[in-house]
Design a protein around this motif. Structure first.
Motif, PDB file in Angstrom:
ATOM      1  N   VAL A 185       0.747  -1.210  -0.073  1.00 61.36           N
ATOM      2  CA  VAL A 185      -0.161  -0.062  -0.053  1.00 61.36           C
ATOM      3  C   VAL A 185       0.942   1.222   0.071  1.00 61.36           C
ATOM      4  CG1 VAL A 185      -1.794   1.387   1.344  1.00 61.36           C
ATOM      5  CG2 VAL A 185      -1.880  -1.135   1.399  1.00 61.36           C
ATOM      6  N   SER A 186       0.922   1.983  -1.235  1.00 62.93           N
ATOM      7  CA  SER A 186       1.851   3.276  -1.339  1.00 62.93           C
ATOM      8  C   SER A 186       0.836   4.324  -0.666  1.00 62.93           C
ATOM      9  CB  SER A 186       2.220   3.345  -2.629  1.00 62.93           C
ATOM     10  OG  SER A 186       1.205   3.629  -3.299  1.00 62.93           O
ATOM     11  N   GLY A 187       1.435   5.387  -0.689  1.00 59.83           N
ATOM     12  CA  GLY A 187       0.784   6.640  -0.465  1.00 59.83           C
ATOM     13  C   GLY A 187      -0.547   6.905  -1.568  1.00 59.83           C
ATOM     14  N   GLU A 188       0.196   6.648  -2.949  1.00 61.84           N
ATOM     15  CA  GLU A 188      -0.839   6.593  -3.932  1.00 61.84           C
ATOM     16  C   GLU A 188      -2.022   5.784  -3.923  1.00 61.84           C
ATOM     17  OE1 GLU A 188       0.518   8.658  -7.872  1.00 61.84           O
ATOM     18  OE2 GLU A 188       0.012   6.598  -8.795  1.00 61.84           O
ATOM     19  N   GLN A 189      -1.862   4.814  -3.331  1.00 64.92           N
ATOM     20  CA  GLN A 189      -2.982   3.883  -3.362  1.00 64.92           C
ATOM     21  C   GLN A 189      -4.061   4.287  -2.535  1.00 64.92           C
ATOM     22  OE1 GLN A 189      -2.734   1.821  -6.048  1.00 64.92           O
ATOM     23  NE2 GLN A 189      -3.547   0.260  -4.763  1.00 64.92           N
ATOM     24  N   ILE A 190      -4.095   5.472  -1.652  1.00 69.12           N
ATOM     25  CA  ILE A 190      -5.020   6.012  -0.920  1.00 69.12           C
ATOM     26  C   ILE A 190      -5.278   7.446  -1.191  1.00 69.12           C
ATOM     27  CG2 ILE A 190      -5.600   6.618   1.421  1.00 69.12           C
ATOM     28  CD1 ILE A 190      -4.206   3.955   2.457  1.00 69.12           C
ATOM     29  N   LEU A 191      -4.215   8.100  -1.327  1.00 62.22           N
ATOM     30  CA  LEU A 191      -4.221   9.594  -1.299  1.00 62.22           C
ATOM     31  C   LEU A 191      -4.327  10.094  -2.825  1.00 62.22           C
ATOM     32  CD1 LEU A 191      -1.861  10.237   1.677  1.00 62.22           C
ATOM     33  CD2 LEU A 191      -4.135  10.423   1.461  1.00 62.22           C
ATOM     34  N   CYS A 192      -5.059   9.816  -3.582  1.00 61.60           N
ATOM     35  CA  CYS A 192      -5.311  10.399  -5.159  1.00 61.60           C
ATOM     36  C   CYS A 192      -6.967  10.109  -5.174  1.00 61.60           C
ATOM     37  CB  CYS A 192      -4.500   9.769  -6.073  1.00 61.60           C
ATOM     38  SG  CYS A 192      -4.688   8.130  -6.341  1.00 61.60           S
ATOM     39  N   GLY A 193      -7.137  10.366  -6.387  1.00 63.48           N
ATOM     40  CA  GLY A 193      -8.769  10.151  -6.877  1.00 63.48           C
ATOM     41  C   GLY A 193      -9.309   8.535  -6.528  1.00 63.48           C
ATOM     42  N   ARG A 194      -8.547   7.710  -7.277  1.00 64.93           N
ATOM     43  CA  ARG A 194      -8.847   6.376  -7.351  1.00 64.93           C
ATOM     44  C   ARG A 194      -8.542   5.810  -6.009  1.00 64.93           C
ATOM     45  NH1 ARG A 194      -4.136   3.433  -7.463  1.00 64.93           N
ATOM     46  NH2 ARG A 194      -2.303   4.637  -8.465  1.00 64.93           N
ATOM     47  N   GLY A 195      -7.683   6.542  -5.456  1.00 62.01           N
ATOM     48  CA  GLY A 195      -7.130   5.972  -3.917  1.00 62.01           C
ATOM     49  C   GLY A 195      -8.318   6.239  -2.827  1.00 62.01           C
ATOM     50  N   LEU A 196      -9.031   7.388  -2.902  1.00 60.96           N
ATOM     51  CA  LEU A 196     -10.144   7.683  -2.183  1.00 60.96           C
ATOM     52  C   LEU A 196     -11.052   6.493  -2.254  1.00 60.96           C
ATOM     53  CD1 LEU A 196     -11.820   9.547  -0.410  1.00 60.96           C
ATOM     54  CD2 LEU A 196     -12.525  10.984  -2.357  1.00 60.96           C
ATOM     55  N   VAL A 197     -11.354   6.193  -3.647  1.00 57.37           N
ATOM     56  CA  VAL A 197     -12.233   5.075  -3.818  1.00 57.37           C
ATOM     57  C   VAL A 197     -11.812   3.737  -3.167  1.00 57.37           C
ATOM     58  CG1 VAL A 197     -13.925   3.813  -5.764  1.00 57.37           C
ATOM     59  CG2 VAL A 197     -13.349   6.198  -6.076  1.00 57.37           C
ATOM     60  N   ASN A 198     -10.607   3.552  -3.202  1.00 56.45           N
ATOM     61  CA  ASN A 198      -9.941   2.441  -2.762  1.00 56.45           C
ATOM     62  C   ASN A 198     -10.226   2.501  -1.062  1.00 56.45           C
ATOM     63  OD1 ASN A 198      -8.373   0.057  -2.271  1.00 56.45           O
ATOM     64  ND2 ASN A 198      -6.381   1.002  -2.586  1.00 56.45           N
ATOM     65  N   LEU A 199     -10.039   3.374  -0.605  1.00 58.77           N
ATOM     66  CA  LEU A 199     -10.129   3.794   1.040  1.00 58.77           C
ATOM     67  C   LEU A 199     -11.817   3.644   1.256  1.00 58.77           C
ATOM     68  CD1 LEU A 199      -9.234   4.444   3.494  1.00 58.77           C
ATOM     69  CD2 LEU A 199      -9.252   6.868   3.046  1.00 58.77           C
ATOM     70  N   TYR A 200     -12.488   4.021   0.581  1.00 54.58           N
ATOM     71  CA  TYR A 200     -14.077   4.051   0.596  1.00 54.58           C
ATOM     72  C   TYR A 200     -14.652   2.659   0.559  1.00 54.58           C
ATOM     73  CZ  TYR A 200     -18.921   3.932  -0.913  1.00 54.58           C
ATOM     74  OH  TYR A 200     -20.166   3.555  -0.856  1.00 54.58           O
ATOM     75  N   ARG A 201     -13.996   1.960  -0.390  1.00 53.43           N
ATOM     76  CA  ARG A 201     -14.350   0.402  -0.274  1.00 53.43           C
ATOM     77  C   ARG A 201     -13.928  -0.481   0.744  1.00 53.43           C
ATOM     78  NH1 ARG A 201     -13.071  -0.011  -6.901  1.00 53.43           N
ATOM     79  NH2 ARG A 201     -14.792   0.763  -7.796  1.00 53.43           N
ATOM     80  N   ALA A 202     -12.750  -0.212   0.985  1.00 54.91           N
ATOM     81  CA  ALA A 202     -12.036  -0.777   2.369  1.00 54.91           C
ATOM     82  C   ALA A 202     -12.770  -0.378   3.565  1.00 54.91           C
ATOM     83  CB  ALA A 202     -10.636  -0.676   2.356  1.00 54.91           C
ATOM     84  N   VAL A 203     -13.425   0.634   3.838  1.00 50.42           N
ATOM     85  CA  VAL A 203     -14.089   0.902   5.109  1.00 50.42           C
ATOM     86  C   VAL A 203     -15.443   0.241   4.691  1.00 50.42           C
ATOM     87  CG1 VAL A 203     -15.599   2.847   6.054  1.00 50.42           C
ATOM     88  CG2 VAL A 203     -13.174   3.161   5.227  1.00 50.42           C
ATOM     89  N   CYS A 204     -15.841   0.095   3.611  1.00 49.74           N
ATOM     90  CA  CYS A 204     -17.228  -0.632   3.334  1.00 49.74           C
ATOM     91  C   CYS A 204     -16.914  -1.788   3.883  1.00 49.74           C
ATOM     92  CB  CYS A 204     -17.917  -0.458   2.162  1.00 49.74           C
ATOM     93  SG  CYS A 204     -18.460   1.320   1.709  1.00 49.74           S
ATOM     94  N   ALA A 205     -15.977  -2.650   3.367  1.00 48.92           N
ATOM     95  CA  ALA A 205     -15.793  -4.106   3.540  1.00 48.92           C
ATOM     96  C   ALA A 205     -15.538  -4.372   5.169  1.00 48.92           C
ATOM     97  CB  ALA A 205     -14.493  -4.590   2.748  1.00 48.92           C
ATOM     98  N   ALA A 206     -14.781  -3.333   5.763  1.00 45.09           N
ATOM     99  CA  ALA A 206     -14.728  -3.738   7.158  1.00 45.09           C
ATOM    100  C   ALA A 206     -15.780  -3.395   7.849  1.00 45.09           C
ATOM    101  CB  ALA A 206     -13.461  -2.411   7.643  1.00 45.09           C
ATOM    102  N   ASP A 207     -16.875  -2.531   7.350  1.00 39.29           N
ATOM    103  CA  ASP A 207     -18.012  -2.401   8.093  1.00 39.29           C
ATOM    104  C   ASP A 207     -19.197  -3.677   7.641  1.00 39.29           C
ATOM    105  OD1 ASP A 207     -17.177  -0.368   9.413  1.00 39.29           O
ATOM    106  OD2 ASP A 207     -18.550   1.307   8.271  1.00 39.29           O
ATOM    107  N   GLY A 208     -18.751  -4.282   6.472  1.00 34.90           N
ATOM    108  CA  GLY A 208     -19.713  -5.446   6.221  1.00 34.90           C
ATOM    109  C   GLY A 208     -20.893  -5.004   5.376  1.00 34.90           C
ATOM    110  N   VAL A 209     -20.684  -3.683   4.810  1.00 34.19           N
ATOM    111  CA  VAL A 209     -21.683  -3.055   3.766  1.00 34.19           C
ATOM    112  C   VAL A 209     -21.190  -3.067   2.261  1.00 34.19           C
ATOM    113  CG1 VAL A 209     -22.826  -1.838   5.922  1.00 34.19           C
ATOM    114  CG2 VAL A 209     -20.917  -0.789   4.289  1.00 34.19           C
ATOM    115  N   ALA A 210     -22.202  -3.050   1.577  1.00 33.62           N
ATOM    116  CA  ALA A 210     -22.103  -3.042   0.224  1.00 33.62           C
ATOM    117  C   ALA A 210     -21.710  -1.623  -0.364  1.00 33.62           C
ATOM    118  CB  ALA A 210     -23.068  -3.485  -0.911  1.00 33.62           C
TER     119      ALA A 210
END
Length: 341
Positions: A195-220
């Motif tokens: 996980v590099s900085g760019e995997q989280i801190l850019c446009g697609r990175g924000l989506v990556n982070l959002y999806r990971a938050v959803c997965a951690a919460d068990g929501v789609a």
């Protein structure tokens, strides 16, 4: 056609300046050393097959001014006669630009070198502070910018010149610090297992982070692009978008603190790019600042370093214009990056 192997004291006007990112391309013409840049409407890189077509259509077809020189900042490392952009299929070929569009000289820089150049002369009204700290004039500075990718550059003062230091700092590792981070990290999409900085801190990175938050919460997840995540956070539409935006700011604060230590940036760390400006209304600035300062055993040092958001429009073009007017004030090495007809 020859390469010029050293720095340059002057450039021939009129000068085309361009800031070429992964998504947007911004151009302006500097008629002479005293004039303000004449800006042209921003274009989407996806709308043109190459930079040559974009310059012709967006600039040269719209003005009678014929630039003699082009100074272009591109989102990627500058290496050789064919320069690839990191997050865009364009390939910049300076010799083709000279032969096809009539330039007498082309200089190609990294896009975050241009941001660093802008930081050298940013007015008070062109930045907004996050927390405290004191700018030490003449001290090193850092600019970091989440956009299509994550750009990083330093700015060092030496021998009465500002010297931009480009690199690929957006690709350093990011790791979990808290229990919540540890719950989210296994769900982040990685590149080569990291996980590099760019995997989280850019446009697609924000989506990556959002999806990971959803997965951690068990929501789609329901949002597929950064604009949708940002809009949902700004309007408090769902918890996961809001948390993703807050964590984005905290992680950016952490990385900004790391960069401050690397460059001993007593002149400040500056956040560029449109993504962060859009989420400022909902970012908890105190949490971001705390993450920036949380660098034991150097917390006291970080508390004295200012953190800014760049609010000046088209800051990179302003930086390029400053360089184009007076190259001798900047220790910008042009060996292998300057082409003359």
């Amino acid at each position: 056609m020859v390469h010029v192997a050293d720095t340059t004291d002057s450039l021939k006007f009129p000068i085309l300046i361009g800031d070429i990112g992964g998504t947007n391309a911004r151009f302006a013409i500097l008629p002479d050393a005293l004039a303000e840049p004449k800006a042209f409407p921003t274009v989407q890189t996806a709308d043109f097959a190459n930079i040559d077509d974009a310059i012709q259509s967006a600039v040269l077809d719209k003005t009678s001014i014929r630039p003699a020189t082009a100074v272009l900042a591109i989102a990627g490392p500058v290496d050789g006669d064919e320069i690839d952009l990191t997050n865009c299929p364009w390939v910049v070929r300076p010799r083709t630009l000279i032969g096809g569009l009539g330039f007498e000289e082309v200089i190609v820089l990294n896009d975050f070198e241009a941001q660093a150049l802008a930081v050298s002369a940013l007015p008070e009204g062109g930045r907004e502070a996050i927390g405290g700290g004191t700018v030490r004039e003449g001290a090193s500075r850092v600019v970091v910018g989440p956009g299509t990718g994550l750009g990083v550059a330093g700015l060092v003062r030496a021998r009465r010149m500002w010297i931009p230091v480009a690199g690929e700092g957006g690709h350093v590792d990011l790791g979990p610090r808290t229990a919540r981070d540890a719950a989210i990290w296994p769900h982040l999409e990685t590149i080569g297992g990291r996980v590099s900085g760019e995997q989280i801190l850019c446009g697609r990175g924000l989506v990556n982070l959002y999806r990971a938050v959803c997965a951690a919460d068990g929501v789609a997840p329901v949002h597929a692009d950064p604009a949708a995540v940002t809009e949902a956070a700004l309007n408090a539409r769902d918890h996961q978008s809001g948390e993703a935006v807050q964590l984005f700011a905290v992680y950016l604060g952490r990385l900004a603190g790391d960069l401050a230590l690397l460059f001993m940036a007593r002149g400040g760390v500056y956040i560029a790019g449109g993504i962060f400006q859009r989420i400022i209304p909902v970012v908890r600035a105190a949490e971001m600042r705390a993450a920036f300062e949380d660098k034991a055993p150097h917390g006291d040092l970080l508390r004295d370093i200012p953190l800014f958001v760049i609010t000046q429009p088209l800051a990179a073009l302003a930086g390029l214009a400053a360089y184009a007017r007076t190259p001798r004030f900047y220790g910008l090495e042009t060996a292998g990056r300057r082409w003359i007809a």
